[in-house]
Structures are given as C-alpha cells and as structure tokens.
Motif scaffolding. Structure first.
Motif, PDB file in Angstrom:
ATOM      1  N   GLY A   8      -9.326  11.110  -0.244  1.00  0.00           N
ATOM      2  CA  GLY A   8      -8.296  10.443   0.765  1.00  0.00           C
ATOM      3  C   GLY A   8      -8.819   9.315   1.334  1.00  0.00           C
ATOM      4  N   ASN A   9      -8.251   8.098   1.405  1.00  0.00           N
ATOM      5  CA  ASN A   9      -8.660   7.169   2.091  1.00  0.00           C
ATOM      6  C   ASN A   9      -7.446   6.879   3.032  1.00  0.00           C
ATOM      7  N   TRP A  10      -7.794   7.321   4.309  1.00  0.00           N
ATOM      8  CA  TRP A  10      -6.682   6.915   5.211  1.00  0.00           C
ATOM      9  C   TRP A  10      -6.620   5.544   5.646  1.00  0.00           C
ATOM     10  N   LYS A  11      -7.392   4.690   5.409  1.00  0.00           N
ATOM     11  CA  LYS A  11      -7.535   3.229   5.858  1.00  0.00           C
ATOM     12  C   LYS A  11      -7.368   3.176   7.375  1.00  0.00           C
ATOM     13  N   MET A  12      -6.644   2.221   7.992  1.00  0.00           N
ATOM     14  CA  MET A  12      -6.609   2.404   9.392  1.00  0.00           C
ATOM     15  C   MET A  12      -5.215   2.912   9.797  1.00  0.00           C
ATOM     16  N   GLY A  92     -16.713  -1.451  -1.067  1.00  0.00           N
ATOM     17  CA  GLY A  92     -16.155  -2.454  -2.017  1.00  0.00           C
ATOM     18  C   GLY A  92     -14.770  -2.229  -2.227  1.00  0.00           C
ATOM     19  N   HIS A  93     -14.128  -1.393  -1.176  1.00  0.00           N
ATOM     20  CA  HIS A  93     -12.453  -1.434  -1.520  1.00  0.00           C
ATOM     21  C   HIS A  93     -11.978  -2.676  -1.462  1.00  0.00           C
ATOM     22  N   SER A  94     -10.944  -3.171  -2.200  1.00  0.00           N
ATOM     23  CA  SER A  94     -10.379  -4.332  -2.594  1.00  0.00           C
ATOM     24  C   SER A  94      -9.957  -4.825  -1.191  1.00  0.00           C
ATOM     25  N   GLU A  95      -9.512  -4.193  -0.124  1.00  0.00           N
ATOM     26  CA  GLU A  95      -9.050  -4.741   1.240  1.00  0.00           C
ATOM     27  C   GLU A  95     -10.275  -5.245   1.904  1.00  0.00           C
ATOM     28  N   ARG A  96     -11.325  -4.947   1.504  1.00  0.00           N
ATOM     29  CA  ARG A  96     -12.621  -5.524   2.156  1.00  0.00           C
ATOM     30  C   ARG A  96     -13.076  -6.805   1.295  1.00  0.00           C
ATOM     31  N   TYR A 162     -11.869   3.157  -9.942  1.00  0.00           N
ATOM     32  CA  TYR A 162     -11.163   2.184 -10.494  1.00  0.00           C
ATOM     33  C   TYR A 162      -9.938   1.924 -10.010  1.00  0.00           C
ATOM     34  N   GLU A 163      -9.832   0.871  -9.112  1.00  0.00           N
ATOM     35  CA  GLU A 163      -8.531   0.615  -8.394  1.00  0.00           C
ATOM     36  C   GLU A 163      -7.983  -0.616  -8.673  1.00  0.00           C
ATOM     37  N   PRO A 164      -6.764  -0.882  -9.840  1.00  0.00           N
ATOM     38  CA  PRO A 164      -6.403  -2.274  -9.642  1.00  0.00           C
ATOM     39  C   PRO A 164      -5.538  -2.464  -8.652  1.00  0.00           C
ATOM     40  N   TRP A 166      -3.342  -4.608  -7.787  1.00  0.00           N
ATOM     41  CA  TRP A 166      -1.934  -4.589  -8.048  1.00  0.00           C
ATOM     42  C   TRP A 166      -1.234  -3.305  -7.802  1.00  0.00           C
ATOM     43  N   ALA A 167      -1.919  -2.179  -8.161  1.00  0.00           N
ATOM     44  CA  ALA A 167      -1.559  -0.764  -7.977  1.00  0.00           C
ATOM     45  C   ALA A 167      -1.611  -0.225  -6.681  1.00  0.00           C
ATOM     46  N   ILE A 168      -2.332  -0.743  -5.911  1.00  0.00           N
ATOM     47  CA  ILE A 168      -2.633  -0.275  -4.370  1.00  0.00           C
ATOM     48  C   ILE A 168      -1.567  -0.466  -3.482  1.00  0.00           C
ATOM     49  N   GLY A 169      -0.667   0.522  -3.242  1.00  0.00           N
ATOM     50  CA  GLY A 169       0.410   0.379  -2.101  1.00  0.00           C
ATOM     51  C   GLY A 169       1.521   0.036  -2.595  1.00  0.00           C
ATOM     52  N   THR A 170       1.495  -0.175  -3.840  1.00  0.00           N
ATOM     53  CA  THR A 170       2.826  -0.823  -4.543  1.00  0.00           C
ATOM     54  C   THR A 170       3.749   0.171  -5.103  1.00  0.00           C
ATOM     55  N   GLY A 206      -7.681   5.026  -8.829  1.00  0.00           N
ATOM     56  CA  GLY A 206      -6.912   5.072  -7.458  1.00  0.00           C
ATOM     57  C   GLY A 206      -6.086   3.895  -7.547  1.00  0.00           C
ATOM     58  N   GLY A 207      -4.756   4.051  -6.726  1.00  0.00           N
ATOM     59  CA  GLY A 207      -3.599   3.083  -6.714  1.00  0.00           C
ATOM     60  C   GLY A 207      -2.298   3.705  -6.882  1.00  0.00           C
ATOM     61  N   SER A 208      -1.574   4.256  -5.905  1.00  0.00           N
ATOM     62  CA  SER A 208      -0.274   4.646  -5.836  1.00  0.00           C
ATOM     63  C   SER A 208      -0.360   5.897  -6.817  1.00  0.00           C
ATOM     64  N   VAL A 209      -1.372   6.796  -6.220  1.00  0.00           N
ATOM     65  CA  VAL A 209      -1.424   8.179  -6.894  1.00  0.00           C
ATOM     66  C   VAL A 209      -0.458   8.976  -6.067  1.00  0.00           C
ATOM     67  N   LYS A 210       0.305   9.949  -6.695  1.00  0.00           N
ATOM     68  CA  LYS A 210       1.418  10.474  -5.990  1.00  0.00           C
ATOM     69  C   LYS A 210       1.633  11.792  -6.747  1.00  0.00           C
ATOM     70  N   ALA A 226      -9.310  11.339  -8.132  1.00  0.00           N
ATOM     71  CA  ALA A 226      -8.529  10.278  -7.439  1.00  0.00           C
ATOM     72  C   ALA A 226      -9.045   9.553  -6.196  1.00  0.00           C
ATOM     73  N   LEU A 227      -8.682   8.439  -5.934  1.00  0.00           N
ATOM     74  CA  LEU A 227      -9.004   8.045  -4.482  1.00  0.00           C
ATOM     75  C   LEU A 227      -7.599   7.635  -4.062  1.00  0.00           C
ATOM     76  N   VAL A 228      -7.330   8.332  -3.378  1.00  0.00           N
ATOM     77  CA  VAL A 228      -5.514   8.364  -2.773  1.00  0.00           C
ATOM     78  C   VAL A 228      -5.565   7.618  -1.489  1.00  0.00           C
ATOM     79  N   GLY A 229      -4.488   6.777  -1.203  1.00  0.00           N
ATOM     80  CA  GLY A 229      -4.525   6.236   0.004  1.00  0.00           C
ATOM     81  C   GLY A 229      -3.281   6.860   0.640  1.00  0.00           C
ATOM     82  N   GLY A 230      -2.008   6.323   0.570  1.00  0.00           N
ATOM     83  CA  GLY A 230      -0.775   6.649   1.601  1.00  0.00           C
ATOM     84  C   GLY A 230      -0.491   7.973   1.383  1.00  0.00           C
ATOM     85  N   ALA A 231      -0.803   8.744   0.059  1.00  0.00           N
ATOM     86  CA  ALA A 231      -0.227  10.127  -0.147  1.00  0.00           C
ATOM     87  C   ALA A 231      -1.583  10.901   0.344  1.00  0.00           C
TER      88      ALA A 231
HETATM   89  P1  PGA Z   1      -2.414   3.986  -2.245  1.00  0.00           P
HETATM   90  O1  PGA Z   1      -4.040   3.253  -2.080  1.00  0.00           O
HETATM   91  O2  PGA Z   1      -2.867   5.384  -2.843  1.00  0.00           O
HETATM   92  O3  PGA Z   1      -1.814   4.062  -1.004  1.00  0.00           O
HETATM   93  O4  PGA Z   1      -2.015   2.910  -3.454  1.00  0.00           O
HETATM   94  C1  PGA Z   1      -5.297   3.557  -2.667  1.00  0.00           C
HETATM   95  C2  PGA Z   1      -6.266   2.831  -2.011  1.00  0.00           C
HETATM   96  O5  PGA Z   1      -6.444   1.937  -1.632  1.00  0.00           O
HETATM   97  O6  PGA Z   1      -7.340   3.659  -2.034  1.00  0.00           O
END
Ligand code: PGA
Length: 248
Positions: A8-12, A92-96, A162-164, A166-170, A206-210, A226-231
C-alpha cells in the motif's frame, strides 16, 4: 516460489488516527500466506511501526535519497529508514519522476542506496498514455527497467512495480493482455540480466487496483502482487485485495 506482496502506497495521505486500520488488518489477516506492506508518509513511519508490532505487516517509506548523509534539506537517507525498523522503500514512483524530474539514473542510485542499507527497493516504472497510444510502451518499459534497476539486485533486495501512469488514480486499467505482456517482458529482461535470480524477483502491478479487479489481475502469470494507492487507505478496501492475492 515467490512470496506474493500486497503493498500500500499512502502517498501524502493519512494521519495517526488513520493508522488504526493496521489493527483491523492484523485481526483480519493473522496468518496471511502473502506479504503485506504499508508505505505511509515519512512522519508517520514510527507510529506505523508501533502499530504493526507483533504482526507480519511490513512498513516501508515512499522515497529515499541516494546519498548517505549531507546537506539535503527535506530528504531522508535509506539508513535512517532502516534504522527505525522499516524494511522497504519505494523509488522512482511516477509522481516523483514527473514532479521532481527524477531520471532512471537517479532512481537506480536511490535503489542502490536502499539496498546497501538493507532495505528492499520497490522500483516503479510505467509508460504515459501518449507512449501507450504511440505503441512505445514496451520500449519505454525496457529502457526504464535497464536504467532504474541496479546491478547486483536479487529477489531479496528488489521488487519491480509496473505502474502505467495513465492508470494511477484514474480508475482506468490496461487490458489483462497488456498487463500480462508487460510482466512477461519484465521477467525476460530480468532473466537476461540476472539469470536464475530473476525468478525470485517479485513483479507488482499498480494503477487503480481495487477489490473488484484484483482477482482478475492476480490470476495473470508473473503478477506477484500489487502496489495499491487509494484502495490501501482503508482496511475495508485493502483487506479484500489482500484476500484476493492470498487466494491467487
Ligand atoms: P492508485 O495508485 O492505486 O490510487 O491508482 C497506485 C500508485 O500510484 O502506486
């Protein structure tokens, strides 16, 4: 056999009270057949480690600096993350890469520093929508993998996510064939570079795994978690993802 990983990646996001979700995860998954990892923001790491005491849940950071110490205001060294008892760090997260202009070489240097400090580096790679539409995704993945993964990496010291972008948080995800294609490519590139050791390196999507798409994704070859953000922020969402991984 690779041990699967739900990270789980809580980000900020998050707070001390929000870390109570760790208690709920502990109760729900006392003996999980896969590894569970949470990466909260740096100021919460110590509290998170206290909350996970006596449980198999791992704690990691979201970034580290490539240098051991020095005049780098706002940064933290890999050894500091290891010293408090965290065991992983995302690099190396894409946000960085996008927000701070991090290059593959810088990501590799951070991963090397993490590994030298005894941490497992989760190296993130992934194409943009424009690259996907231009059918450049596989070339981008190959180049990022070659440039961001340090020599001497092993299944103990490296995880690749692997986090496309365009799939992150979308809420959008690639097709299952596209995910499978990229994961097969990553495995074969790592095999060419690291030989048999590559079979022990875990590859995450990773990317919108729910909860409602996790089972399908985890059924794919070479998807080891998985690398999971929001969920990953709430036990109600993260727990079903862990369950899906445990069943896969
Ligand atoms: P997301 O983020 O699950 O909210 O799409 C994944 C991530 O950025 O690691």
């Amino acid at each position: 056999m690779r041990r699967k990983l739900a990270a789980g990646n809580w980000k900020m996001n998050g707070s001390i009270p929000a870390l109570d979700m760790i208690g709920a995860l502990k109760l729900k998954h006392p003996e999980c057949p896969c590894d569970v990892l949470l990466c909260p923001p740096a100021p919460l790491l110590t509290h998170a480690l206290q909350n996970t005491a006596g449980s198999p849940i791992f704690i990691g950071a979201q970034d580290c600096h490539a240098e051991e110490k020095g005049a780098f205001t706002g940064d933290h060294a890999a050894a500091m993350i290891a010293e408090i008892g965290a065991t992983y760090v995302i690099v190396g997260h894409s946000e960085r890469r996008e927000g701070y202009g991090e290059t593959d070489a810088q990501v590799a240097a951070k991963a090397r520093a993490a590994q030298a400090a005894g941490l497992t580096a989760i190296v993130c790679i992934g194409e943009s929508l424009q690259q996907r539409e231009a059918e450049e995704a596989l070339d981008v993945i190959k180049a990022q993998l070659a440039g961001s993964v340090p020599d001497g990496s092993s299944g103990e010291t490296l995880v690749v996510a692997y986090e496309p972008i365009w799939a992150i948080g979308t809420g959008k995800i690639p097709t299952m064939d596209q995910i499978a294609e990229v994961h097969a490519l990553m495995r074969s590139e790592l095999q060419a570079r690291f030989g048999d050791e590559a079979d022990s390196i875990r590859l995450l999507y990773g990317g919108s795994v729910k909860p409602d798409n996790a089972t399908e994704i985890f059924a794919l070859n070479d998807v080891d978690g998985a690398l999971v953000g929001g969920a990953s922020l709430r036990a109600e969402d993260f727990s079903p993802i862990i369950e899906a991984l445990a069943r896969s």
